[in-house]
Scaffold this motif. Structure first.
Motif, PDB file in Angstrom:
ATOM      1  N   GLN A 215       0.854  -1.187   0.000  1.00 41.43           N
ATOM      2  CA  GLN A 215       0.000   0.000   0.000  1.00 41.43           C
ATOM      3  C   GLN A 215       0.889   1.236   0.000  1.00 41.43           C
ATOM      4  O   GLN A 215       1.828   1.335   0.798  1.00 41.43           O
ATOM      5  N   LEU A 216       0.592   2.180  -0.908  1.00 44.41           N
ATOM      6  CA  LEU A 216       1.372   3.398  -0.971  1.00 44.41           C
ATOM      7  C   LEU A 216       0.563   4.506  -1.633  1.00 44.41           C
ATOM      8  O   LEU A 216      -0.437   4.244  -2.298  1.00 44.41           O
ATOM      9  N   ARG A 217       0.983   5.731  -1.421  1.00 42.04           N
ATOM     10  CA  ARG A 217       0.298   6.876  -1.992  1.00 42.04           C
ATOM     11  C   ARG A 217       0.739   7.077  -3.441  1.00 42.04           C
ATOM     12  O   ARG A 217       1.837   6.656  -3.819  1.00 42.04           O
ATOM     13  N   PRO A 218      -0.079   7.744  -4.256  1.00 42.41           N
ATOM     14  CA  PRO A 218       0.296   7.964  -5.660  1.00 42.41           C
ATOM     15  C   PRO A 218       1.651   8.646  -5.825  1.00 42.41           C
ATOM     16  O   PRO A 218       2.417   8.295  -6.721  1.00 42.41           O
ATOM     17  N   VAL A 219       1.959   9.615  -4.960  1.00 45.21           N
ATOM     18  CA  VAL A 219       3.236  10.302  -5.080  1.00 45.21           C
ATOM     19  C   VAL A 219       4.392   9.354  -4.792  1.00 45.21           C
ATOM     20  O   VAL A 219       5.477   9.463  -5.390  1.00 45.21           O
ATOM     21  N   GLN A 220       4.189   8.395  -3.871  1.00 44.77           N
ATOM     22  CA  GLN A 220       5.227   7.399  -3.599  1.00 44.77           C
ATOM     23  C   GLN A 220       5.406   6.473  -4.794  1.00 44.77           C
ATOM     24  O   GLN A 220       6.544   6.124  -5.154  1.00 44.77           O
ATOM     25  N   ALA A 221       4.295   6.067  -5.394  1.00 42.76           N
ATOM     26  CA  ALA A 221       4.373   5.200  -6.574  1.00 42.76           C
ATOM     27  C   ALA A 221       5.144   5.894  -7.689  1.00 42.76           C
ATOM     28  O   ALA A 221       5.973   5.264  -8.371  1.00 42.76           O
ATOM     29  N   GLU A 222       4.903   7.183  -7.871  1.00 39.79           N
ATOM     30  CA  GLU A 222       5.606   7.931  -8.915  1.00 39.79           C
ATOM     31  C   GLU A 222       7.108   7.991  -8.622  1.00 39.79           C
ATOM     32  O   GLU A 222       7.935   7.859  -9.528  1.00 39.79           O
ATOM     33  N   THR A 223       7.457   8.164  -7.367  1.00 35.24           N
ATOM     34  CA  THR A 223       8.870   8.188  -6.981  1.00 35.24           C
ATOM     35  C   THR A 223       9.546   6.865  -7.309  1.00 35.24           C
ATOM     36  O   THR A 223      10.662   6.832  -7.857  1.00 35.24           O
ATOM     37  N   VAL A 225       8.638   4.582  -9.511  1.00 34.13           N
ATOM     38  CA  VAL A 225       8.683   4.356 -10.956  1.00 34.13           C
ATOM     39  C   VAL A 225       9.752   5.217 -11.613  1.00 34.13           C
ATOM     40  O   VAL A 225      10.463   4.763 -12.518  1.00 34.13           O
ATOM     41  N   GLN A 226       9.892   6.461 -11.160  1.00 36.33           N
ATOM     42  CA  GLN A 226      10.814   7.391 -11.804  1.00 36.33           C
ATOM     43  C   GLN A 226      12.270   7.183 -11.376  1.00 36.33           C
ATOM     44  O   GLN A 226      13.169   7.731 -12.020  1.00 36.33           O
ATOM     45  N   ASP A 227      12.514   6.433 -10.323  1.00 37.08           N
ATOM     46  CA  ASP A 227      13.892   6.126  -9.923  1.00 37.08           C
ATOM     47  C   ASP A 227      14.416   5.031 -10.853  1.00 37.08           C
ATOM     48  O   ASP A 227      14.242   3.843 -10.611  1.00 37.08           O
ATOM     49  N   LEU A 233      12.978   1.028  -5.526  1.00 39.52           N
ATOM     50  CA  LEU A 233      12.105  -0.125  -5.709  1.00 39.52           C
ATOM     51  C   LEU A 233      12.715  -1.371  -5.079  1.00 39.52           C
ATOM     52  O   LEU A 233      12.004  -2.189  -4.467  1.00 39.52           O
ATOM     53  N   ASP A 234      14.026  -1.530  -5.182  1.00 37.18           N
ATOM     54  CA  ASP A 234      14.685  -2.670  -4.538  1.00 37.18           C
ATOM     55  C   ASP A 234      14.521  -2.608  -3.021  1.00 37.18           C
ATOM     56  O   ASP A 234      14.318  -3.636  -2.363  1.00 37.18           O
ATOM     57  N   ALA A 235      14.608  -1.408  -2.450  1.00 35.13           N
ATOM     58  CA  ALA A 235      14.400  -1.271  -1.009  1.00 35.13           C
ATOM     59  C   ALA A 235      12.987  -1.694  -0.625  1.00 35.13           C
ATOM     60  O   ALA A 235      12.769  -2.349   0.405  1.00 35.13           O
ATOM     61  N   VAL A 236      12.003  -1.351  -1.465  1.00 39.29           N
ATOM     62  CA  VAL A 236      10.619  -1.746  -1.193  1.00 39.29           C
ATOM     63  C   VAL A 236      10.448  -3.260  -1.329  1.00 39.29           C
ATOM     64  O   VAL A 236       9.722  -3.880  -0.537  1.00 39.29           O
TER      65      VAL A 236
END
Length: 272
Positions: A215-223, A225-227, A233-236
């Motif tokens: 579960q995450l906020r849209p701004v987190q998802a964008e972060t 994806v853009q990294d 993403l590996d940390a997640v």
């Protein structure tokens, strides 16, 4: 319980930071709270030593292959082996491991840990592409210095629990062997961007054998994806693996899901 996932670098810098994903689990849902990053090993070590309770998944090997350790005549107790290893310089490690490989046949140059097969991970003695031997050399002594608990390997503070994680294991389950990251600008392609989006969609939908959904906020998802480096993403991904281990412990498993028969010198990758 605070959960953390750590994408580790043995030589962090402003360009290649250590990234922590912080979150918590409620039932089958794992919520991402924040991302933190460190460009010095000392800052990361100081964070680990702070008095807070957590379970973390760390993307670095926690042990060396028993075959290699025995061949080199190093201590076969985990802590003694790690203390011996920490005293070596990187060039000495490279020379010893290179000599070991040179004496072995093509196709069997490296020694492997038992966990490498089911996890699909690189041998922890590999010193290049990726340099996981140096990640172990840089990271494990700082975990020991911080006094954390490593189930099955080392008894430390039971409130701070470190598990060996491997994001590639979970990523392959969800998107196969598609590449989703690159540290070089030339390698940051539209295909890898799409792969990151697909991977994140699968995590949010809970399409994994771990029985967890992100579960995450849209701004987190964008972060994430853009990294394009994939570090966030590996940390997640490591966060999800830590959550699986924490859930197993909450259900009564003292080893956080690690196999009881695991080699106490080599260690094991959580969820493998």
């Amino acid at each position: 319980m605070l959960l953390i996932g750590c994408d580790f670098s043995s030589s962090p810098s402003r360009r290649k930071r250590i990234v922590l994903a912080l979150g918590e689990r409620r039932g089958a849902a794992v919520r991402l709270h924040a991302l933190e990053s460190f460009d010095h090993l000392s800052a990361w070590a100081a964070w680990l030593a702070e008095p807070r309770a957590w379970v973390g998944g760390f993307d670095l090997p926690f042990g060396l292959p028993r075959e290699l350790v025995a061949h080199l005549g190093w201590p076969t107790g985990w802590q003694a082996c790690m203390q011996h290893y920490a005293r070596l310089e990187r060039e000495d490690i490279r020379a010893r491991f290179s000599a070991f490989c040179a004496a072995r046949p093509v196709g069997g140059k490296f020694a492997h840990r038992a966990t490498d097969g089911p996890a699909g991970s690189s041998p922890s003695m590999k010193w290049v592409n990726p340099p996981v031997a140096f990640m172990l050399h840089a990271g494990v002594p700082l975990l020991l210095q911080a006094g954390v608990h490593l189930p099955g390997l080392h008894a430390g503070d039971p409130a701070r629990v470190a598990l060996e994680a491997y994001p590639g294991l979970l990523a392959r389950e969800l998107i196969g062997r598609r590449s989703y990251k690159s540290d070089s600008r030339a390698g940051q392609t539209p295909e890898r961007l799409i792969a990151r989006k697909d991977l994140l969609t699968a995590l949010e939908a809970g399409r994994t054998r771990l029985g967890l959904r992100l579960q995450l906020r849209p701004v987190q998802a964008e972060t994430l994806v853009q990294d394009a480096s994939g570090d966030s993403l590996d940390a997640v991904l490591c966060l999800l693996q830590a959550a699986w281990g924490e859930r197993r412990h909450a259900e009564g498993d003292a080893l956080y899901g690690l196999p009881p028969a695991m080699d106490p010198l080599e260690g094991w990758i959580v969820t493998a």
